[in-house]
Design a protein around this motif. Structure first.
Motif, PDB file in Angstrom:
ATOM      1  N   HIS A  57     -33.471 -87.467  13.794  1.00 48.84           N
ATOM      2  CA  HIS A  57     -32.626 -87.663  14.970  1.00 48.84           C
ATOM      3  C   HIS A  57     -31.371 -86.795  14.985  1.00 48.84           C
ATOM      4  O   HIS A  57     -30.708 -86.717  16.012  1.00 48.84           O
ATOM      5  N   ILE A  58     -31.042 -86.147  13.884  1.00 47.73           N
ATOM      6  CA  ILE A  58     -29.923 -85.204  13.919  1.00 47.73           C
ATOM      7  C   ILE A  58     -30.415 -83.768  14.020  1.00 47.73           C
ATOM      8  O   ILE A  58     -29.613 -82.846  14.177  1.00 47.73           O
ATOM      9  N   ALA A  59     -31.744 -83.586  13.954  1.00 47.21           N
ATOM     10  CA  ALA A  59     -32.302 -82.238  14.027  1.00 47.21           C
ATOM     11  C   ALA A  59     -32.538 -81.833  15.481  1.00 47.21           C
ATOM     12  O   ALA A  59     -32.528 -82.658  16.396  1.00 47.21           O
ATOM     13  N   GLY A 226     -28.526 -90.351  23.318  1.00 46.81           N
ATOM     14  CA  GLY A 226     -29.614 -89.424  23.598  1.00 46.81           C
ATOM     15  C   GLY A 226     -29.229 -87.964  23.578  1.00 46.81           C
ATOM     16  O   GLY A 226     -30.084 -87.092  23.765  1.00 46.81           O
ATOM     17  N   ALA A 227     -27.949 -87.652  23.354  1.00 48.66           N
ATOM     18  CA  ALA A 227     -27.506 -86.265  23.382  1.00 48.66           C
ATOM     19  C   ALA A 227     -27.840 -85.568  22.068  1.00 48.66           C
ATOM     20  O   ALA A 227     -28.171 -86.197  21.057  1.00 48.66           O
ATOM     21  N   ALA A 228     -27.743 -84.243  22.082  1.00 49.76           N
ATOM     22  CA  ALA A 228     -28.026 -83.444  20.896  1.00 49.76           C
ATOM     23  C   ALA A 228     -26.765 -83.271  20.058  1.00 49.76           C
ATOM     24  O   ALA A 228     -25.663 -83.207  20.588  1.00 49.76           O
ATOM     25  N   ASN A 229     -26.954 -83.185  18.756  1.00 52.10           N
ATOM     26  CA  ASN A 229     -25.841 -82.985  17.826  1.00 52.10           C
ATOM     27  C   ASN A 229     -25.656 -81.479  17.618  1.00 52.10           C
ATOM     28  O   ASN A 229     -25.976 -80.931  16.564  1.00 52.10           O
ATOM     29  N   VAL A 230     -25.130 -80.797  18.626  1.00 51.82           N
ATOM     30  CA  VAL A 230     -25.054 -79.334  18.606  1.00 51.82           C
ATOM     31  C   VAL A 230     -24.131 -78.843  17.501  1.00 51.82           C
ATOM     32  O   VAL A 230     -24.474 -77.933  16.737  1.00 51.82           O
ATOM     33  N   THR A 231     -22.939 -79.420  17.393  1.00 54.59           N
ATOM     34  CA  THR A 231     -21.983 -78.956  16.392  1.00 54.59           C
ATOM     35  C   THR A 231     -22.392 -79.361  14.981  1.00 54.59           C
ATOM     36  O   THR A 231     -21.762 -78.913  14.016  1.00 54.59           O
ATOM     37  N   GLY A 232     -23.427 -80.186  14.845  1.00 52.76           N
ATOM     38  CA  GLY A 232     -23.996 -80.502  13.550  1.00 52.76           C
ATOM     39  C   GLY A 232     -25.155 -79.603  13.198  1.00 52.76           C
ATOM     40  O   GLY A 232     -25.906 -79.893  12.266  1.00 52.76           O
ATOM     41  N   ASN A 233     -25.306 -78.497  13.949  1.00 58.43           N
ATOM     42  CA  ASN A 233     -26.350 -77.510  13.689  1.00 58.43           C
ATOM     43  C   ASN A 233     -25.704 -76.292  13.051  1.00 58.43           C
ATOM     44  O   ASN A 233     -24.790 -75.691  13.618  1.00 58.43           O
ATOM     45  N   ILE A 234     -26.166 -75.906  11.869  1.00 59.14           N
ATOM     46  CA  ILE A 234     -25.542 -74.818  11.121  1.00 59.14           C
ATOM     47  C   ILE A 234     -25.648 -73.489  11.865  1.00 59.14           C
ATOM     48  O   ILE A 234     -24.762 -72.626  11.726  1.00 59.14           O
ATOM     49  N   ALA A 235     -26.688 -73.315  12.691  1.00 63.45           N
ATOM     50  CA  ALA A 235     -26.820 -72.074  13.454  1.00 63.45           C
ATOM     51  C   ALA A 235     -25.709 -71.961  14.499  1.00 63.45           C
ATOM     52  O   ALA A 235     -25.172 -70.870  14.731  1.00 63.45           O
ATOM     53  N   PHE A 236     -25.349 -73.084  15.117  1.00 65.45           N
ATOM     54  CA  PHE A 236     -24.287 -73.094  16.118  1.00 65.45           C
ATOM     55  C   PHE A 236     -22.940 -72.766  15.479  1.00 65.45           C
ATOM     56  O   PHE A 236     -22.195 -71.893  15.947  1.00 65.45           O
ATOM     57  N   THR A 237     -22.599 -73.466  14.396  1.00 63.85           N
ATOM     58  CA  THR A 237     -21.316 -73.223  13.742  1.00 63.85           C
ATOM     59  C   THR A 237     -21.277 -71.828  13.113  1.00 63.85           C
ATOM     60  O   THR A 237     -20.208 -71.200  13.060  1.00 63.85           O
ATOM     61  N   ILE A 290     -17.337 -72.177   9.246  1.00 68.50           N
ATOM     62  CA  ILE A 290     -18.714 -72.570   9.524  1.00 68.50           C
ATOM     63  C   ILE A 290     -19.053 -73.902   8.862  1.00 68.50           C
ATOM     64  O   ILE A 290     -19.546 -74.837   9.505  1.00 68.50           O
ATOM     65  N   VAL A 291     -18.786 -73.996   7.568  1.00 67.38           N
ATOM     66  CA  VAL A 291     -19.201 -75.172   6.794  1.00 67.38           C
ATOM     67  C   VAL A 291     -18.371 -76.395   7.158  1.00 67.38           C
ATOM     68  O   VAL A 291     -18.893 -77.510   7.244  1.00 67.38           O
ATOM     69  N   ARG A 292     -17.080 -76.204   7.396  1.00 67.79           N
ATOM     70  CA  ARG A 292     -16.208 -77.349   7.686  1.00 67.79           C
ATOM     71  C   ARG A 292     -16.657 -78.080   8.948  1.00 67.79           C
ATOM     72  O   ARG A 292     -16.798 -79.306   8.954  1.00 67.79           O
ATOM     73  N   LEU A 293     -16.879 -77.353  10.029  1.00 66.49           N
ATOM     74  CA  LEU A 293     -17.289 -77.980  11.288  1.00 66.49           C
ATOM     75  C   LEU A 293     -18.673 -78.603  11.156  1.00 66.49           C
ATOM     76  O   LEU A 293     -18.893 -79.752  11.583  1.00 66.49           O
ATOM     77  N   PHE A 294     -19.609 -77.875  10.572  1.00 69.06           N
ATOM     78  CA  PHE A 294     -20.974 -78.385  10.405  1.00 69.06           C
ATOM     79  C   PHE A 294     -21.007 -79.652   9.556  1.00 69.06           C
ATOM     80  O   PHE A 294     -21.623 -80.658   9.936  1.00 69.06           O
ATOM     81  N   ALA A 295     -20.328 -79.629   8.399  1.00 64.25           N
ATOM     82  CA  ALA A 295     -20.380 -80.754   7.471  1.00 64.25           C
ATOM     83  C   ALA A 295     -19.736 -82.001   8.063  1.00 64.25           C
ATOM     84  O   ALA A 295     -20.284 -83.107   7.942  1.00 64.25           O
ATOM     85  N   ALA A 299     -21.933 -85.265   8.960  1.00 68.16           N
ATOM     86  CA  ALA A 299     -21.690 -86.428   8.102  1.00 68.16           C
ATOM     87  C   ALA A 299     -21.447 -87.691   8.918  1.00 68.16           C
ATOM     88  O   ALA A 299     -21.937 -88.773   8.567  1.00 68.16           O
ATOM     89  N   GLY A 300     -20.692 -87.568  10.012  1.00 78.28           N
ATOM     90  CA  GLY A 300     -20.415 -88.743  10.832  1.00 78.28           C
ATOM     91  C   GLY A 300     -21.680 -89.353  11.414  1.00 78.28           C
ATOM     92  O   GLY A 300     -21.854 -90.583  11.389  1.00 78.28           O
TER      93      GLY A 300
END
Length: 376
Positions: A57-59, A226-237, A290-295, A299-300
């Motif tokens: 569900h986070i992918a 139902g929304a996407a976790n865009v900022t939790g995607n490493i490609a986006f960050t 990159i890592v700070r925003l993604f992680a 995590a939340g």
């Protein structure tokens, strides 16, 4: 940042949230309920796998899944929004169709199927054909949500610009949405751009405002049901970090690179020791963004889904335990969800502020050198 600036940020953050957001504290609970339905006891034996459900569900996905309803005959109805699938293979050419043709991953279509969220080529028997190279250019839910966020961003700022052009907010007090957004823009200008870039802040302010609002809007969208976790995607960050990296590089000058490759004012042996460290620092700065925003954003979501998964884990042990633990789990999930609302604003601020700090660092040496020459 001073106390007044911090107060301004808090007021602006909550003003913007109440304009855009809704009180959707049960967003992740609905997601986890869907996970339980999908990964629950099919035939009464399969156990709930919390790790698989959370990662699912986070992918990213090729369809927008909202809910699953189990019918009386045992079949399931999936409330989904199919998205366009665009794949290219050197052996098979270009293929375009809707993701509904995959029937939620149970069927192959036009020589392709979804395997663990990835589109792969299959042969006539439905087996994966690794000899066929597949390039996936599909409109996944992360891509669609980024487009929606971009539309909201353009609409938001252009509508405000039109009001200012008409004199509203200049000759009179700002109203409505303009009243909520203006403190945020003022905060980014005064406490991020001016504080770190000095007199050159106007050159970088459009970029800093765009980054701040684009991340913020995607963070808020990611908290909706139902929304996407865009900022939790490493490609986006990663893409945001790479863009900031090039902005930082194009802002450098010869004085900056002199401090990187041949640090002035230190002994020669020390220069050779500092050179690789300083050069490595050029690349670690965007990596930290990159890592700070993604992680933080990932995590939340994982913590919220983990609390809800405990309901199904306790239920498998004992129905009484599951019912008893449900209020506790939901209370913790709602608490973390409320924190995530604040984190959405904080992470947008941190990414933008660090970008301004890094840009200020590469133009600062030249500024100080000029001051030194003027003084002498």
């Amino acid at each position: 940042m001073g106390l007044n600036g911090f107060k301004c940020f808090i007021v602006a953050a909550f003003s913007l949230f109440f304009v855009f957001g809704q009180n959707v504290a049960f967003a992740s609970e609905e997601v986890s309920a869907e996970a339980a339905a999908e990964h629950g006891a099919a035939g009464g034996e399969e156990k709930f796998n919390p790790g698989e459900a959370i990662l699912h569900h986070i992918a990213d996905a090729h369809e927008w899944h909202f809910f699953t309803i189990k019918k009386a005959d045992g079949s399931e109805f999936h409330g989904t929004l199919p998205l366009p699938v665009i794949v290219y293979s050197p052996q098979r050419g270009l293929s375009m169709f809707m993701s509904s043709a995959f029937h939620h991953g149970t069927h192959a279509h036009n020589g392709y199927k979804i395997d663990h969220g990835k589109i792969v080529a299959v042969d006539a028997n439905g087996n994966i054909d690794e000899s066929v190279k597949v390039y996936d250019f599909s409109m996944t839910k992360n891509v669609v949500q980024m487009i929606i966020a971009l539309i909201v961003l353009v609409w938001l700022l252009t509508s405000m610009a039109k009001k200012y052009a008409k004199g509203q907010g200049v000759n009179s007090a700002p109203k409505g949405l303009q009243n909520a957004i203006e403190p945020v823009i003022t905060f980014v200008r005064d406490d991020i751009a001016k504080a770190n870039l000095g007199p050159k802040y106007q050159k970088y302010l459009p970029y800093l405002l765009t980054v701040f609002f684009f991340i913020l809007i995607n963070n808020i969208f990611g908290l909706l049901p139902g929304a996407a976790n865009v900022t939790g995607n490493i490609a986006f960050t990663a893409m945001l970090g790479i863009i900031s990296f090039f902005v930082i590089l194009f802002s450098t000058n010869k004085h900056y690179w002199q401090h990187i490759f041949w640090f002035p004012g230190v002994p020669l042996p020390v220069k050779f020791l500092m050179m690789p460290v300083e050069l490595l620092g050029v690349f670690t700065k965007p990596f930290a963004l990159i890592v700070r925003l993604f992680a933080n954003m990932t995590a939340g979501h994982i913590i919220i889904l983990s609390f809800i998964s405990l309901i199904f884990i306790f239920t498998e042990m004992s129905k009484v335990a599951g019912v008893a633990f449900t209020p506790v789990s939901i209370a913790f999930a709602v608490f973390i969800y409320l924190i995530e609302i604040l984190v959405a604003f904080i992470q947008a601020y941190i990414f933008t502020n660090l970008t301004a700090v890094f840009i200020g660092g590469v133009i600062g040496d030249h500024h100080h050198d000029e001051e030194g020459h003027d003084h002498h």
